[in-house]
Design a protein around this motif. Structure first.
Motif, short mmCIF file in Angstrom:
data_model
loop_
_atom_site.label_atom_id
_atom_site.label_comp_id
_atom_site.label_asym_id
_atom_site.label_seq_id
_atom_site.Cartn_x
_atom_site.Cartn_y
_atom_site.Cartn_z
N SER A 234 0.87 -1.14 0.02
CA SER A 234 -0.06 0.15 -0.07
C SER A 234 0.90 1.08 0.07
O SER A 234 0.49 2.31 -0.47
N ALA A 275 -3.04 -10.39 -0.92
CA ALA A 275 -2.58 -10.60 0.51
C ALA A 275 -2.63 -9.26 1.31
O ALA A 275 -2.67 -8.93 2.57
N ILE A 276 -2.73 -8.12 0.62
CA ILE A 276 -2.76 -6.59 1.34
C ILE A 276 -4.04 -6.88 2.23
O ILE A 276 -5.14 -6.93 1.77
N PRO A 277 -3.94 -6.29 3.29
CA PRO A 277 -5.08 -6.21 4.36
C PRO A 277 -6.23 -5.33 3.54
O PRO A 277 -5.65 -4.28 3.15
N VAL A 278 -7.40 -5.17 3.99
CA VAL A 278 -8.32 -4.47 3.47
C VAL A 278 -8.19 -3.08 4.09
O VAL A 278 -7.83 -3.14 5.02
N SER A 279 -8.77 -2.13 3.48
CA SER A 279 -8.43 -0.93 4.07
C SER A 279 -9.94 -0.59 4.85
O SER A 279 -9.91 0.45 5.70
N SER A 280 -10.98 -1.26 4.60
CA SER A 280 -11.87 -1.00 5.51
C SER A 280 -12.76 -2.43 5.70
O SER A 280 -12.78 -3.16 4.75
N PRO A 281 -13.36 -2.50 7.15
CA PRO A 281 -14.05 -3.96 7.23
C PRO A 281 -15.14 -3.98 6.26
O PRO A 281 -15.72 -5.18 5.91
N ASN A 282 -15.52 -3.17 5.38
CA ASN A 282 -16.84 -3.28 4.55
C ASN A 282 -16.36 -4.10 3.39
O ASN A 282 -17.21 -4.46 2.53
N ARG A 284 -14.35 -6.56 3.49
CA ARG A 284 -14.14 -7.85 4.16
C ARG A 284 -14.68 -9.08 3.18
O ARG A 284 -15.66 -8.96 2.73
N ARG A 288 -10.27 -13.98 -2.64
CA ARG A 288 -9.10 -13.76 -3.09
C ARG A 288 -8.25 -15.20 -2.86
O ARG A 288 -8.61 -16.00 -2.02
N GLU A 290 -5.19 -17.25 -1.72
CA GLU A 290 -4.18 -17.25 -0.75
C GLU A 290 -3.13 -18.04 -1.22
O GLU A 290 -3.09 -19.10 -1.86
N ILE A 347 -7.07 -4.82 -7.94
CA ILE A 347 -8.13 -3.83 -6.80
C ILE A 347 -8.77 -3.01 -7.83
O ILE A 347 -7.92 -2.23 -8.39
N VAL B 195 3.77 -9.98 3.88
CA VAL B 195 2.24 -9.85 3.52
C VAL B 195 1.56 -11.00 3.30
O VAL B 195 0.59 -11.52 3.91
N ALA B 199 -1.26 -12.86 5.72
CA ALA B 199 -2.49 -13.28 5.24
C ALA B 199 -2.85 -14.57 5.64
O ALA B 199 -4.08 -14.80 6.02
N GLY B 224 -4.81 -1.90 8.98
CA GLY B 224 -5.34 -3.11 7.73
C GLY B 224 -5.81 -4.39 8.57
O GLY B 224 -6.77 -4.97 8.24
N ALA B 227 -9.10 -4.09 10.13
CA ALA B 227 -10.23 -3.89 9.05
C ALA B 227 -10.60 -5.23 8.80
O ALA B 227 -11.33 -5.76 8.33
N GLU B 228 -9.43 -6.31 8.90
CA GLU B 228 -9.57 -7.81 8.35
C GLU B 228 -10.29 -8.65 9.52
O GLU B 228 -11.10 -9.24 9.08
N PHE B 248 -17.05 -1.92 12.52
CA PHE B 248 -17.82 -1.04 11.27
C PHE B 248 -18.03 0.36 11.67
O PHE B 248 -17.76 1.30 10.79
N PHE B 251 -14.54 2.49 11.48
CA PHE B 251 -14.21 2.81 10.18
C PHE B 251 -15.06 3.77 9.53
O PHE B 251 -14.71 4.60 8.69
N PRO B 267 -1.66 5.08 4.33
CA PRO B 267 -1.97 5.14 2.82
C PRO B 267 -2.89 3.84 2.13
O PRO B 267 -2.61 2.89 2.59
N ARG B 268 -4.03 4.22 1.80
CA ARG B 268 -4.91 3.23 1.29
C ARG B 268 -4.72 3.17 -0.07
O ARG B 268 -4.36 3.95 -0.86
N LEU B 269 -5.32 1.87 -0.56
CA LEU B 269 -5.07 1.51 -2.00
C LEU B 269 -6.03 2.32 -2.76
O LEU B 269 -5.76 2.16 -4.18
#
Lengths: 349, 344
Positions: A234, A275-282, A284, A288, A290, A347, B195, B199, B224, B227-228, B248, B251, B267-269
């Motif tokens: 990121s 593998a990048i963690p999501v930026s928001s729980p929405n 989830r 993807r 693995e 993405i 990473v 995961a 991150g 959020a996961e 929820f 965020f 930094p977000r994607l």
């Protein structure tokens, strides 16, 4: 192994200032009775990489893929085994091969190519004041002390440190401030190319944001070219114009940043992105792939495509032939036999 | 069986040193629910790890719990206040490892280098449960298989240095699960990992929680990761809870200015290349020089002159979450909204 070299695509907008051609950096391993040669670690094994003037190239990959070795080889911390590292000074027309440059030439170039290290706690000498640490490259060139002071004060102002702190020692500073000192030391000689090896990885989120913003401002002010080495995708997406993905000593994909994240061509790139963690729980639960298994030992790489034991799309050809890094549409490059057939998820931009 | 597993009320852990008192944890409130994942986030020095050490009573001297309570609810309905137990008592030793276990950041430094991973894991069972060596070994191999270590029976007699980083972290998870605890505290379990391995490890933890119904308290600085995996989140700053909320809500509608600042600095994607990140001005204050008023006042972009620098806000209860900011105080909210004289 095929040694077919494809000319890497250069960015269209700017001239390149660094062209790495088929670079190899092998380390001998020894052990056992009489320390015999027992193997060769091919940390960098035939890398082609082009960095355009004034842009940021992000270099990503898992630990052990050789990204730091590549960065260090460019600064001639190591003596490369073979290949070329062609570098062109800004404004000058002729290329210098760093891999074979004389110590005298390298000394001259030390002001042109600089490095920022990861850990600001170990990369500063505890017994040097900030003036000595930042001014070191100037003192080494024999610049007068009063001029060194002026230039150090100027650069300290640029990176957001108060010039009054010049006589202090590193212990008096926080992690973020130390990283600013390290950055100031890299920039005081007005370099052209900066190799930043995990420059923000050891920093807290708030300090990391400050440092990333600072690196960006300095790039605009001094027209710097960055080779930004990081394992954090990121961050790499945030700073890079082009991204190079490395796996066991080779570049497997190279493309403009926006495109590589939106539509990766190599399965390894796709799994790194997944593998990048999501930026928001929405977000989830997006499907993807693995990535299982581990990066192979670079002294005993698998035959064929090095990624095939972990690749979901591997075929017979992948197990036998090494895929060369080949040009694709849009100035992209990929080292995969099946790049055209695969529909890999990135993405959404 | 109560839905609550651990209630921490007004917990303070101080380090009385020669140069002054470091208030590592300072009036912390935190509630852990059964079968849920609570993430504790904050910058270095916010007291996250010290909270974990306080729960397990493994504080290094001169650290000590000076006040507060930690009510732990056993499965059979009994409760115990961990804060009142002597760190060396039999009761505390029974809780450590059996009911609450810990996963550390760097498995290389937290596992014994001279014992095999198998013997380290089965030792946990032999200490806490009435099992034979053979049974313990069988269960250990089963656990190693469950955390997806290939060829578990052979790995039983491997030493930590013979495993890769990701594999070691899996062995560490197996060790934490050895006695089927109710709560696993994981302190930055994936920070040292790649990473891809991160995961895998996060997936594994989620899977284990789904199967066994344990509670996880995950300490991290990586939003991150939060959020996961998080269900609930506690944001800490200078040893205090600044906000606690459902993940929820946190965020989508962060309440506290510090939470907003943290979220903006990542930094977000979905950001464009070169878009500027929100900077939090300054840095975490020196532990010996805590600001008067709100702990975050020195860096807060929304601070109000004459209020935030004078009094300390309480932790206000909102709909389903809590926030330590005057804008959520029924008494001060109006004044806060009118007072647009933002402290420069």
């Amino acid at each position: 192994m095929t040694d077919v070299m494809q000319p890497p695509a250069t960015a269209k907008t700017a001239e390149s200032c660094l062209e790495v051609r088929n670079l190899k950096m092998h380390f001998g391993q020894s052990g056992g009775f009489f320390r015999q040669k027992t193997g060769v670690v091919k940390a960098v094994d035939g890398v082609d990489l082009t960095v355009a003037d004034g842009e940021t190239v992000g270099l990503v990959g898992e630990s052990g893929c050789g990204k730091s070795t590549l960065g260090r080889a460019i600064l001639r911390v190591y003596e490369p085994t073979s290949g070329e590292i062609r570098y062109r000074r800004r404004g000058a027309g002729d290329w210098i091969d760093l891999a074979r440059a004389s110590p005298k030439t390298m000394t001259d170039l030390r002001n042109d190519i600089r490095m920022i290290f990861q850990d600001p706690f170990t990369s500063l000498n505890a017994r040097q004041t900030v003036l000595e640490a930042i001014g070191q490259p100037l003192f080494a060139r024999g610049v007068a002390r009063s001029e060194v002071r002026d230039r150090v004060a100027m650069i300290m102002g640029k990176v957001g440190l108060r010039p009054e702190f010049m006589p202090r020692y590193p212990h008096a500073f926080s992690g973020g401030e130390r990283q600013r000192i390290v950055i100031a030391r890299a920039l005081v000689v007005e370099p052209h190319l900066v190799v930043a090896d995990e420059a923000v990885s050891a920093l807290d989120v708030s300090v990391r944001a400050q440092t990333l913003n600072l690196l960006q401002d300095l790039q605009d002010d001094f027209n710097l070219t960055y080779l930004f080495i990081s394992h954090d995708l990121s961050v790499v997406k945030h700073v890079s114009d082009h991204v190079a993905v490395m796996y066991v000593g080779r570049i497997v994909e190279f493309a403009p940043s926006a495109e590589i994240f939106a539509r990766p061509l190599h399965p390894y790139t796709a799994s790194l992105i997944a593998a990048i963690p999501v930026s928001s729980p929405n977000l989830r639960g997006r499907p993807r792939a693995e990535l299982t298994g581990e990066i192979p030992d670079p002294s005993k790489p698998p035959p064929g495509c090095q990624f095939h034991p972990r690749c979901a799309f591997a075929t017979e050809a992948c197990r036998k032939d090494v895929p060369p890094l080949r040009p694709m549409a849009g100035g992209r490059q990929v080292a995969c036999h099946h790049a055209e057939e695969l529909e890999l998820a990135g993405i959404p931009a | 069986m109560s839905d609550i597993l651990l209630e921490i009320r007004n917990l303070s852990t101080y380090f009385e040193t020669r140069s002054g008192v470091v208030k590592a944890v300072d009036g912390l409130d935190l509630t852990l629910r059964r079968n849920h994942t609570m993430c504790v986030v904050g910058e270095s020095g916010s007291g996250k790890s010290m909270t974990a050490s306080s729960i397990l009573q493994i504080l290094k001297r001169p650290g000590r719990i000076v006040s507060g309570e930690m009510i732990y609810h056993f499965r059979d309905g009994r409760t115990v206040d961990i804060a009142r137990l002597d760190p060396n008592s039999k009761q505390m030793r029974a809780i450590r490892g059996k009911y609450i276990s810990m996963i550390f950041q760097e498995p290389m430094t937290s596992m014994s280098p001279v014992h095999t991973i198998g013997s380290q894991i089965s030792e946990m069972m032999l200490v806490h449960e009435d099992v034979s060596k053979a049974e313990a070994k069988a269960r250990t191999i089963e656990l190693l298989t469950r955390v997806r270590i290939p060829d578990a029976a052979a790995r039983f007699s491997s030493y930590p240095f013979q495993l890769s980083g990701g594999m070691r972290q899996r062995a560490m998870i197996a060790m934490a699960l050895a006695c089927r605890p109710d709560l696993v505290i994981a302190d930055e379990p994936t920070t040292a990992l790649d990473v891809t391995t991160q995961a895998n490890v996060l997936n594994l933890m989620r899977e284990i929680q789904r199967e066994s119904g344990i509670s996880i308290m995950l300490i991290t600085h990586d939003l991150g990761v939060v959020a996961e995996v998080a269900d609930d989140v506690t944001v800490m700053y200078l040893g205090r809870t600044m906000e606690q909320a459902n993940v929820f809500d946190l965020f989508n509608a962060p309440k506290h200015p510090y939470t907003r600042a943290l979220l903006g600095s990542v930094p977000r994607l979905d950001l464009q290349r070169g878009e500027r990140l929100t900077q939090i001005r300054g840095m975490v204050p020196n532990p010996f020089a805590r600001p008067t008023g709100c702990p975050f006042v020195t860096r807060c972009p929304e601070r109000r002159f004459g209020l935030c620098d004078r009094q300390e806000p309480d932790l206000y209860r909102l709909d389903g979450s809590t926030s330590r900011c005057f804008q959520h105080d029924p008494v001060h909210a109006a004044a806060w909204a009118q007072n647009d004289e933002v402290l420069a």
